[in-house]
Design a protein around this motif. Structure first.
Motif, PDB file in Angstrom:
ATOM      1  N   TRP A  99       0.842  -1.192   0.000  1.00  0.00           N
ATOM      2  CA  TRP A  99       0.000   0.000   0.000  1.00  0.00           C
ATOM      3  C   TRP A  99       0.881   1.248   0.000  1.00  0.00           C
ATOM      4  O   TRP A  99       0.857   2.037  -0.935  1.00  0.00           O
ATOM      5  CB  TRP A  99      -0.937  -0.040   1.207  1.00  0.00           C
ATOM      6  CG  TRP A  99      -1.877   1.109   1.274  1.00  0.00           C
ATOM      7  CD1 TRP A  99      -2.169   1.986   0.276  1.00  0.00           C
ATOM      8  CD2 TRP A  99      -2.648   1.512   2.391  1.00  0.00           C
ATOM      9  NE1 TRP A  99      -3.091   2.904   0.707  1.00  0.00           N
ATOM     10  CE2 TRP A  99      -3.397   2.637   1.997  1.00  0.00           C
ATOM     11  CE3 TRP A  99      -2.798   1.024   3.705  1.00  0.00           C
ATOM     12  CZ2 TRP A  99      -4.264   3.288   2.868  1.00  0.00           C
ATOM     13  CZ3 TRP A  99      -3.661   1.668   4.556  1.00  0.00           C
ATOM     14  CH2 TRP A  99      -4.387   2.792   4.139  1.00  0.00           C
ATOM     15  N   VAL A 100       1.675   1.422   1.045  1.00  0.00           N
ATOM     16  CA  VAL A 100       2.622   2.539   1.056  1.00  0.00           C
ATOM     17  C   VAL A 100       4.004   1.928   1.254  1.00  0.00           C
ATOM     18  O   VAL A 100       4.541   1.959   2.355  1.00  0.00           O
ATOM     19  CB  VAL A 100       2.315   3.532   2.190  1.00  0.00           C
ATOM     20  CG1 VAL A 100       3.041   4.844   1.948  1.00  0.00           C
ATOM     21  CG2 VAL A 100       0.832   3.785   2.318  1.00  0.00           C
ATOM     22  N   PRO A 101       4.553   1.362   0.189  1.00  0.00           N
ATOM     23  CA  PRO A 101       5.806   0.611   0.364  1.00  0.00           C
ATOM     24  C   PRO A 101       6.934   1.447   0.948  1.00  0.00           C
ATOM     25  O   PRO A 101       7.775   0.920   1.668  1.00  0.00           O
ATOM     26  CB  PRO A 101       6.132   0.124  -1.054  1.00  0.00           C
ATOM     27  CG  PRO A 101       5.248   0.886  -1.964  1.00  0.00           C
ATOM     28  CD  PRO A 101       4.061   1.312  -1.192  1.00  0.00           C
ATOM     29  N   SER A 102       6.939   2.767   0.682  1.00  0.00           N
ATOM     30  CA  SER A 102       8.080   3.563   1.152  1.00  0.00           C
ATOM     31  C   SER A 102       8.228   3.529   2.664  1.00  0.00           C
ATOM     32  O   SER A 102       9.320   3.708   3.179  1.00  0.00           O
ATOM     33  CB  SER A 102       7.959   5.005   0.692  1.00  0.00           C
ATOM     34  OG  SER A 102       6.856   5.182  -0.116  1.00  0.00           O
ATOM     35  N   ASN A 128      12.865   2.171   6.410  1.00  0.00           N
ATOM     36  CA  ASN A 128      13.489   1.661   5.193  1.00  0.00           C
ATOM     37  C   ASN A 128      14.850   2.288   4.924  1.00  0.00           C
ATOM     38  O   ASN A 128      15.194   2.590   3.789  1.00  0.00           O
ATOM     39  CB  ASN A 128      12.572   1.886   3.988  1.00  0.00           C
ATOM     40  CG  ASN A 128      11.346   0.987   4.080  1.00  0.00           C
ATOM     41  OD1 ASN A 128      11.153   0.326   5.091  1.00  0.00           O
ATOM     42  ND2 ASN A 128      10.550   0.964   3.051  1.00  0.00           N
ATOM     43  N   ASP A 173       1.523   6.968  -1.099  1.00  0.00           N
ATOM     44  CA  ASP A 173       2.877   6.549  -1.469  1.00  0.00           C
ATOM     45  C   ASP A 173       3.528   7.482  -2.478  1.00  0.00           C
ATOM     46  O   ASP A 173       4.659   7.913  -2.303  1.00  0.00           O
ATOM     47  CB  ASP A 173       2.841   5.123  -2.016  1.00  0.00           C
ATOM     48  CG  ASP A 173       4.195   4.466  -1.892  1.00  0.00           C
ATOM     49  OD1 ASP A 173       4.752   4.513  -0.773  1.00  0.00           O
ATOM     50  OD2 ASP A 173       4.704   3.946  -2.894  1.00  0.00           O
TER      51      ASP A 173
END
Lengths: 502, 490
Positions: free
Chosen positions: A66-69, B321, B475
């Protein structure tokens, strides 16, 4: 098997809410609401037939980026902990729509909000990503705010705002704890995740979560869930919200919203419990016991039957807290069953209070009397509901509370006996006293021209009484799952990737 | 001269040309043509496209303007705000006497803001600032009511004073380093100029704090936002205030990076005080535009948290990340800027709609005019409700996601006290947002149903879509903000 069953289950009421909002007449609005709430029920029943009750793993899992970041995924799934509550939500949502069939005041908005509520609650019970979980957790507040605020009683403004802010603060504290977990734990590749099971599994690792940190996180999450349940001493928003809310709002609030807090306990708190300071166990147990006893005594002192029911909710939810923290197989199972059982029974209690309000025009117990004379059908249903609530054997409430008390005794003998000796009698007392005063005795002259409520109200209440008896006589229909779930929460958390489902 | 080289600045050129054209059109049609509004609208749409597709990484005019991810992010925000305001203004000002001037000023203000976003030299930055400020001073008094004029006067006096502070700070920096270029100032060993550098720092921070309306330099904001025409308030709160942030990010984070130990505490205190005072005072207001003004002060406090986190972020601290923490925090600040710009524009446009139908003409923005708005003007009320929830940070909206990133970065930066304070503030702010909502939906209507003006409705719906879009699919926006942050940070 329908693929994406859970997403469809969440999406249909959402679409239904938009459509209901846009309808022009009451007939259209309630029809849309009925259909949009029947679809999740049908899906839930279909899932029930396919559900593997002996599996400790997540089933019907869907997971998308969904919001990979920042490591957010849309992950939903059910296991034995959550599925009974999904079923409960689907059942109660339909019954609420039926009970509210005659709503006259801005019906399109009313039914839209009921459906939106269902979306949020289903989302909370199925979300497996903290980001998603929190979003659904907060979405629930919005329809409830409007349900109380628009259709509520005389002090609706105050109650609606108090409800929203009080529970929002608790959610924010929970969010802080979620942040702390998120920023502490890294996946092996260095990235971060909001995945609930992964984070919960990681909390067992003392090298990642040192004792001070894990205790702080635990306290934050616990606060978020206890306020929602609500447990003494964080219960003060509940009576205000309940008393002012319209009947359908109260039903949803007591039957579904409070269960979100209990679900949080099972899903998040119990897996962490073995890794935190042991003092927490005592604290939670004391909170549970106090909620049971204090709630019961407060209920005894109420003049308004709806307030009485509201305080009885606090008392009954105390069993969930106590059973969960006693941490034996039987007590956890009982606590889960109490969630389900209370969710059903309390619907009928609030519906009784609502029906009395609009048939008779008052909810003050001392001004009522002899309603059974003119409302025989209603009186039998209300009596059945109150008996179920006080824990009459043969009905689901008894099974649940019996399991909790029996299961908690080995862990907390003193507390359990305290509960048995103080609250059981008081609980029976206020239920019977209220029923006796309201339903029986000679009918008051001013109530000679009242009559049984509409068929749809009787239908909704009968369905609940039937379910209460069904699960009271055959609890295994749902306790099978809860037995598996109780084992599951006592064992280390297994993540989705370890299960091999994603 | 190779014109192609200047293509990345096409948007500024286009808007400047169109603003002059609009004045000419007005001159020849005696201000009665409806051309100016539509011309401005078309120019802004084209400019938006040019900004989003412009090639980045180029420097223009002897190191005074730079087109990079950061500048384009802010330019997109400014153009978006102007676009929404222009759409809403079509019914209110287009084709009326003076309408041409209104649109011309609006476009010039936008150009000024865009120059600030690109400026990498203190002088061009200041000129952009003044271009935007002077245009908006005139706009603040545009309807020439008594209240308008008072607002414009206050805005002008405070604006001029803050420009003086800023300029004085700049002049000292120039004196110490011999350059007005931000890169040169960043490269100079500023610490050698102790204590003069501290005085320069104080002047610069105070100048920017005025522009960003941080407490205790915020007094002009509520009076101006209340008194100016509502649509101009939208531009001021959502657009020109963000210009202060664009400039402050560049000057304080880059030019004065060496002094971060000095300024980070100042910003921590400013942020904490700003959000707390903003929210507390908002609770006592009865004028919706004043509530919005104080809410926007509080939001400025939230955005300032990004400065604090950047101040404490050290080498090697990584956020989610493995993204560097400073970049993550700045991206959060940018997302808050973007979200707040959209939500505040929408909210002020809603107040414009309400004021145009107000019964209580003595104070058209009084909260009593909002009673039962849900039934009088359903679309406006619904949009306003969503903007209120979004400003309060309820998911899934733009307001939630921005706060999520910024507050999260504060926790990760070890500023738990600040994050807790911000979160408590966020809960406190719910009180006054819910109060507005409860007036709109829980009270009996204060008048008959009205027909909502098309221009207002269109821009409200656009803002509504943007609010949800950023909240539900964050995103792409997050990555965009990260790129913008990366372009700014060394």
């Amino acid at each position: 098997m329908i693929s994406n069953a859970i997403s469809i289950m969440i999406a249909v009421p959402l679409i239904g809410a938009v459509l209901a909002f846009l309808t022009r007449s009451r007939g259209q609005a309630r029809l849309v609401a009925l259909i949009a709430s029947l679809v999740p029920l049908a899906l839930a029943l279909q899932m029930y037939t396919e559900f593997d009750k002996s599996s400790k793993l997540m089933q019907f899992v869907e997971s998308y980026n969904w919001v990979p970041s920042i490591g957010v995924r849309y992950t939903v799934g059910v296991d034995c902990i959550s599925f009974p509550l999904v079923l409960l939500t689907a059942i109660v949502s339909v019954l609420v729509v039926i009970y509210a069939w005659g709503e006259n005041h801005r019906p399109n908005q009313f039914f839209a909000l009921l459906l939106l509520n269902e979306v949020g609650v289903l989302g909370v019970f199925t979300a497996l990503d903290f980001f998603l979980f929190y979003i659904f957790w907060e979405i629930v507040l919005i329809p409830m705010f409007f349900l109380i605020g628009i259709w509520g009683g005389p002090r609706k403004d105050y109650s609606a705002i108090k409800f929203f802010i009080y529970t929002h603060v608790a959610s924010l504290v929970m969010l802080l704890a979620i942040f702390a977990m998120y920023f502490t734990y890294r996946l092996p590749d260095g990235s971060r995740t909001f995945d609930m099971l992964t984070l919960l599994q990681a909390t067992a690792d003392k090298s990642i979560f040192p004792p001070g940190l894990i205790n702080a996180i635990f306290a934050g999450l616990l606060f978020g869930f206890l306020v929602k349940m609500p447990a003494f001493p964080f219960h003060t928003w509940l009576p205000d919200a309940h008393v002012e809310a319209p009947t359908a709002g109260s039903v949803v609030l007591a039957a579904l919203l409070l269960k979100m807090g209990g679900y949080g306990i099972f899903r998040v708190i119990l897996p962490m419990l073995p890794h935190v300071d042991k003092a927490f166990v005592t604290v939670i147990a004391v909170i549970g016991v106090l909620s049971i006893i204090y709630g019961a005594f407060l209920a005894l002192a109420q003049k308004d039957i709806k307030k009485l029911v509201a305080y009885s909710s606090i008392s009954h939810m105390g069993f969930v807290t106590l059973g969960a923290v006693a941490f034996t197989w039987l007590s956890i199972q009982g606590a889960m069953f109490q969630q389900f059982s209370h969710g059903i029974i309390t619907c009928a209690l609030f519906m009784s209070a609502g029906t009395i309000q609009h048939s008779v025009g008052t909810r003050i117990i001392s001004e009522l009397g002899g309603l059974a004379d003119r409302m025989p059908k209603f009186a039998s249903l209300m009596l059945a509901a109150f008996l179920a609530s006080l824990g009459l054997p043969g009905m689901s409430g008894f099974v649940a509370e019996f399991m909790v008390l029996t299961g908690s005794y080995p862990t907390f003998p003193v507390y359990t006996l305290l509960v048995v000796f103080t609250s059981v009698g008081v609980t029976a007392g206020y239920h019977l006293w209220a029923c006796q005063k309201v339903l029986f005795g000679p009918i008051l002259k001013k109530y000679l021209d009242i009559h049984d409520p509409h068929a749809y109200e009787i239908l909704a209440m009968s369905a609940i009484v039937f379910l209460t008896l069904l699960f009271g006589l055959q609890p295994a229909l749902i306790t099978d799952m809860m037995g598996t779930a109780a084992h599951q929460v006592m064992e280390p958390v297994v993540t989705l990737s370890q299960m091999g489902v994603i | 001269m190779d014109l192609g080289h200047y293509a990345p600045l096409g948007a500024e050129a286009l808007l400047t040309a169109v603003s002059l054209l609009v004045v000419l059109v007005g001159l020849f049609t005696k201000g009665r043509s409806s051309l100016p509004g539509y011309l401005s609208l078309a120019a802004l749409i084209v400019a938006m496209w040019m900004v989003l597709t412009a090639q980045t990484g180029t420097v223009f005019f002897y190191d005074s303007l730079r087109v990079d991810g950061f500048s384009q992010f802010f330019k997109a925000v400014f153009i978006l705000v102007s676009l929404l305001v222009v759409i809403a203004s079509l019914t209110r000002y287009n084709g009326r006497p003076g309408g041409d001037e209104y649109f011309a000023l609006l476009l010039m203000a936008t150009v000024g803001m865009m120059v600030v976003a690109s400026a990498i030299d203190l002088v061009s930055l200041f000129i952009g600032f003044e271009l935007a400020s002077l245009s908006t001073y005139a706009m603040a008094g545009f309807d020439r009511t008594k209240k308008n004029l008072e607002a414009a006067m206050k805005y002008f006096l405070y604006g001029a004073a803050s420009s003086a502070f800023m300029l004085f700070g700049f002049s000292m920096l120039y004196g110490m380093t011999g350059s007005t270029r931000i890169a040169d100032i960043a490269g100079a060993s500023l610490a050698a100029f102790n204590p003069a550098i501290l005085i320069a720092l104080i002047f610069v921070v105070v100048g920017f704090a005025f522009k960003m309306a941080l407490v205790p330099f915020h007094m002009w904001a509520p009076d101006t936002y209340e008194g100016a025409p509502a649509l101009v308030s939208a531009l001021l709160a959502a657009g020109s205030k963000k210009m202060g942030f664009a400039a402050a990010f560049r000057v304080i984070l880059i030019a004065l990076l060496a002094l971060k130990l000095e300024w980070y505490m100042a910003f921590a205190i400013l942020a904490a005080v700003t959000m707390t005072i903003g929210n507390l005072v908002a609770c006592w207001q009865n004028n919706v535009r004043r509530i919005l003004a104080y809410s926007s002060i509080a939001q400025a406090g939230y955005i300032s948290i990004a400065f604090v986190v950047l101040g404490v972020a050290s080498e090697g601290m990584t956020g989610p990340n493995n993204l560097p923490l400073d970049q993550y925090a700045l991206a959060g600040g940018l997302l808050l800027v973007l979200g707040h710009a959209i939500m505040k524009t929408g909210a002020f446009i809603s107040t414009a709609q309400v004021a145009s139908i107000a019964k209580n003409t003595e104070d058209p923005d009084d909260i009593s005019n909002y009673a039962g708005l849900g039934r009088r003007a359903p679309i406006t009320a619904f949009c306003m409700t969503i903007f209120m929830f979004a400003l309060a940070g309820i998911p899934p909206t733009a307001g939630y996601f921005g706060k999520f990133v910024v507050f999260g970065s504060a926790i990760y930066g070890g500023l738990v006290w600040l994050a807790v304070l911000a979160i408590l503030n966020s809960a406190l702010s719910l009180y006054y947002y819910l109060r507005i909502i409860s007036y709109m939906y829980l009270r009996e209507p204060a008048g008959p149903k009205i027909s909502e003006s098309k221009g207002y409705v269109l821009s409200l719906l656009l803002a509504l879509i943007a609010t949800f879009w950023i909240g539900v699919l964050p995103d792409g926006f997050f990555n965009w903000a990260m790129q913008a942050a990366a372009a700014l940070l060394p």
